[in-house]
Scaffold this motif. Structure first.
Motif, PDB file in Angstrom:
ATOM      1  N   SER A  95      25.753  63.675  10.169  1.00  0.00           N
ATOM      2  CA  SER A  95      25.526  62.355  10.102  1.00  0.00           C
ATOM      3  C   SER A  95      26.572  61.376  10.835  1.00  0.00           C
ATOM      4  O   SER A  95      27.578  62.227  11.179  1.00  0.00           O
TER       5      SER A  95
ATOM      6  N   LYS B 299      30.436  52.533   5.710  1.00  0.00           N
ATOM      7  CA  LYS B 299      29.994  53.501   6.507  1.00  0.00           C
ATOM      8  C   LYS B 299      29.926  52.950   7.908  1.00  0.00           C
ATOM      9  O   LYS B 299      29.568  51.746   8.365  1.00  0.00           O
TER      10      LYS B 299
ATOM     11  N   THR C 188      27.297  53.808   9.956  1.00  0.00           N
ATOM     12  CA  THR C 188      26.111  53.052  10.179  1.00  0.00           C
ATOM     13  C   THR C 188      25.816  51.640   9.836  1.00  0.00           C
ATOM     14  O   THR C 188      25.547  50.738  10.457  1.00  0.00           O
TER      15      THR C 188
ATOM     16  N   GLU D 185      25.909  58.564  14.747  1.00  0.00           N
ATOM     17  CA  GLU D 185      25.481  60.093  14.749  1.00  0.00           C
ATOM     18  C   GLU D 185      26.127  60.588  16.021  1.00  0.00           C
ATOM     19  O   GLU D 185      26.262  61.585  16.215  1.00  0.00           O
TER      20      GLU D 185
ATOM     21  N   PHE E 181      19.609  61.709  12.493  1.00  0.00           N
ATOM     22  CA  PHE E 181      19.133  60.232  12.605  1.00  0.00           C
ATOM     23  C   PHE E 181      18.305  59.617  13.529  1.00  0.00           C
ATOM     24  O   PHE E 181      17.447  58.765  13.439  1.00  0.00           O
TER      25      PHE E 181
ATOM     26  N   ARG F 196      16.814  55.059   7.142  1.00  0.00           N
ATOM     27  CA  ARG F 196      18.128  55.357   6.372  1.00  0.00           C
ATOM     28  C   ARG F 196      18.073  56.848   5.613  1.00  0.00           C
ATOM     29  O   ARG F 196      17.054  57.145   4.967  1.00  0.00           O
ATOM     30  N   GLY F 197      19.300  57.304   5.711  1.00  0.00           N
ATOM     31  CA  GLY F 197      19.341  58.584   5.408  1.00  0.00           C
ATOM     32  C   GLY F 197      18.522  59.710   6.130  1.00  0.00           C
ATOM     33  O   GLY F 197      18.563  60.862   5.829  1.00  0.00           O
ATOM     34  N   GLY F 198      18.236  59.517   7.353  1.00  0.00           N
ATOM     35  CA  GLY F 198      17.234  59.993   8.269  1.00  0.00           C
ATOM     36  C   GLY F 198      17.954  61.291   8.887  1.00  0.00           C
ATOM     37  O   GLY F 198      17.122  62.224   9.335  1.00  0.00           O
ATOM     38  N   SER F 199      19.400  61.464   8.607  1.00  0.00           N
ATOM     39  CA  SER F 199      19.711  62.786   9.187  1.00  0.00           C
ATOM     40  C   SER F 199      19.180  63.921   8.386  1.00  0.00           C
ATOM     41  O   SER F 199      19.184  65.138   8.822  1.00  0.00           O
TER      42      SER F 199
HETATM   43  N1  ASP Z   1      24.005  57.539   9.180  1.00  0.00           N
HETATM   44  C1  ASP Z   1      22.455  57.075   8.592  1.00  0.00           C
HETATM   45  C2  ASP Z   1      22.730  56.334   7.231  1.00  0.00           C
HETATM   46  O1  ASP Z   1      23.603  55.915   6.959  1.00  0.00           O
HETATM   47  C3  ASP Z   1      21.619  58.314   8.693  1.00  0.00           C
HETATM   48  C4  ASP Z   1      22.094  59.333   7.474  1.00  0.00           C
HETATM   49  O2  ASP Z   1      23.343  59.377   7.243  1.00  0.00           O
HETATM   50  O3  ASP Z   1      21.272  60.450   7.233  1.00  0.00           O
HETATM   51  O4  ASP Z   1      21.479  56.004   6.799  1.00  0.00           O
END
Ligand code: ASP
Length: 445
Positions: free
Chosen positions: A37, A48, A50, A116, A169, A183-186
């Motif tokens: 990530s 963060k 992102t 990423e 991601f 979001r959180g797609g990693s």
């Molecule tokens: N960096 C991206 C986020 O904060 C994806 C991830 O961390 O999965 O959503």
């Protein structure tokens, strides 16, 4: 044995965390395909990478110089990581390219995905693993929808690679436009890599040691569990538990690959496992989670349908579909069709859909009820346990909680109980205690 390993943002927040990840990878030669990530928060009020990039994008749309200034703070964070790692490596050529794209006017997804991308570059230098850009292998269509088949075909070209780092991601369209997952797609990338590279295990490294059986905001110190099945995970995440997003697991699930959730800060812990339903261990708990959500409403339509039940149900659902309102559940009886929807989902569209249903279906009554909550008790092993549902309901009844609705599928993976919102927290706590108790009795045989 081959493993895909994904590291979340907190696992890569600074040089110290990068070092932990490298040590984890180097400790096991089967950890070959690494998905990072973007660096996350180093401390509670930190930002963060992102989120910094999202902000840079918004700023640069109005004022390029300020946007570039914002991006220089992202550069500073990466430079600090590289310096603290003692690496003889520079991201300057990458920064230069990104800055030049900013000057030309770039897409949001492109800039937001650079966290990423840069994180992957640093990790590949640190590990001395080849860098593979997901833009060449993870395929999206022009609307940003992930293309499963095309991605699988692209991975066939690299399936023999010995090891690599592939940033999480994002991916790209066939014409090369960068697209991100949600979001959180990693987590999704990790799962895609696991499936595409045909690994034996997908390790997902984060900052917790297991799944919690209930939400710690509602239940004090909930038990951490070591194994859940894919179908339980789906029910739990759908009903609001903070576990993986459903879409984050499907490629691994389809390939039957187990997921091992591990804690980067406690690598000695075994972590928890997500396994296919047919591969669960003897340790698998009877009830694996208690969760739920508030904010539902129900709409019941009554009509004397005679032999005409099918088109009645179909027409009602079709209208919801055409209004782009997700229907959560359809608990119905003969002549009454009830539709449960998330109140946020229908807000602003309620009048319209009711008008349409009145006009085109003409039910003789419509009842709308608001402020409903749904609570889910999940466990694939509940299947076939006689009396468990009635015991659960008795626990609620004893405390004066009125059960408004019940949904139990034939596979009995979960029991979903509809109650008034005001009873929500209490019901969760009661059912959690019930679950602990039943699990213990189950253990004792
Ligand atoms: N960096 C991206 C986020 O904060 C994806 C991830 O961390 O999965 O959503």
């Amino acid at each position: 044995m081959k493993k895909a390993v994904k590291f979340g943002g907190s696992s890569l927040a600074d040089a110290k965390q990068f070092r932990k990840c490298a040590a984890i990878i180097q400790a096991d030669p089967s950890r070959r395909y690494v998905v990072p990530s973007a660096p996350g928060k180093r401390f509670r009020d930190d930002v963060k990478i992102t989120d910094m990039l999202i902000e840079c994008y918004e700023i640069q749309r109005k004022d390029l110089d300020q946007g570039l200034e914002c991006f220089s703070r992202v550069e500073d964070r990466f430079d600090e990581i590289i310096r603290d790692l003692g690496l003889d490596y520079s991201l300057e050529p990458e920064y230069r390219l990104i800055r030049s794209y900013m000057e030309e006017g770039l897409s949001r997804d492109y800039l937001v995905s650079r966290g990423e991308f840069l994180s992957g570059k640093v990790l590949s230098a640190l590990l001395d693993f080849p860098f593979v850009d997901p833009a060449d292998y993870i395929v999206f269509n022009s609307n940003g929808v992930f293309e499963e088949q095309k991605t699988a075909a692209a991975f066939r070209k690299i399936v023999d690679m010995d090891c690599f780092v592939m940033p999480g991601f994002y991916g790209a369209t066939e014409t090369g436009r960068i697209k991100t997952f949600t979001r959180g797609g990693s987590d999704i990338t990790g799962s895609v890599v696991a499936g595409g590279m045909r690994v034996d295990i997908y390790e997902n490294w984060t900052d917790v040691s297991g799944f919690l059986m209930a939400d710690p905001r509602m239940v004090e110190d909930p038990l951490s569990i070591t194994e859940i099945s894919y179908s339980e995970l789906r029910e739990l995440s759908y009903m609001g538990a903070q576990v993986f997003h459903e879409e984050a697991i499907f490629p691994a699930r389809e390939a039957g690959i187990p997921i091992n959730i591990r804690n980067t800060n406690r690598p000695e812990d075994e972590g928890s496992w997500v396994r296919t339903d047919d591969k669960i261990s003897d340790e698998h708990l009877l009830i694996t989670g208690v969760t739920g959500k508030k904010g539902f409403m129900s709409m019941s339509f009554e009509k004397d349908v005679g032999g005409d039940r099918l088109p009645f149900g179909r027409k009602v659902l079709q209208m919801f579909e055409e209004a782009k309102i997700m229907v959560e559940h359809v608990p119905s009886s003969i002549g009454t069709m009830t539709v449960i929807v998330d109140a946020r989902e229908i807000s602003g569209k309620e009048e319209n859909i009711l008008r349409r249903i009145r006009r085109e279906i003409d039910p003789y009554s419509i009842t709308v009820e608001r402020n409903l909550a749904l609570v889910a008790v999940v466990g694939i092993r509940m299947h076939g346990v006689v009396g468990i549902t009635s015991d659960m309901l008795r626990v609620l009844a004893r405390e004066g909680i009125n059960v408004r609705m019940l949904i139990q599928g034939i596979k009995e993976i979960s029991l979903i109980i509809g109650i008034n919102e005001e009873d929500f927290e209490k019901a969760i706590r009661l059912l959690y205690r019930f679950a602990l108790d039943r699990n213990q009795k189950d253990r004792q045989g």
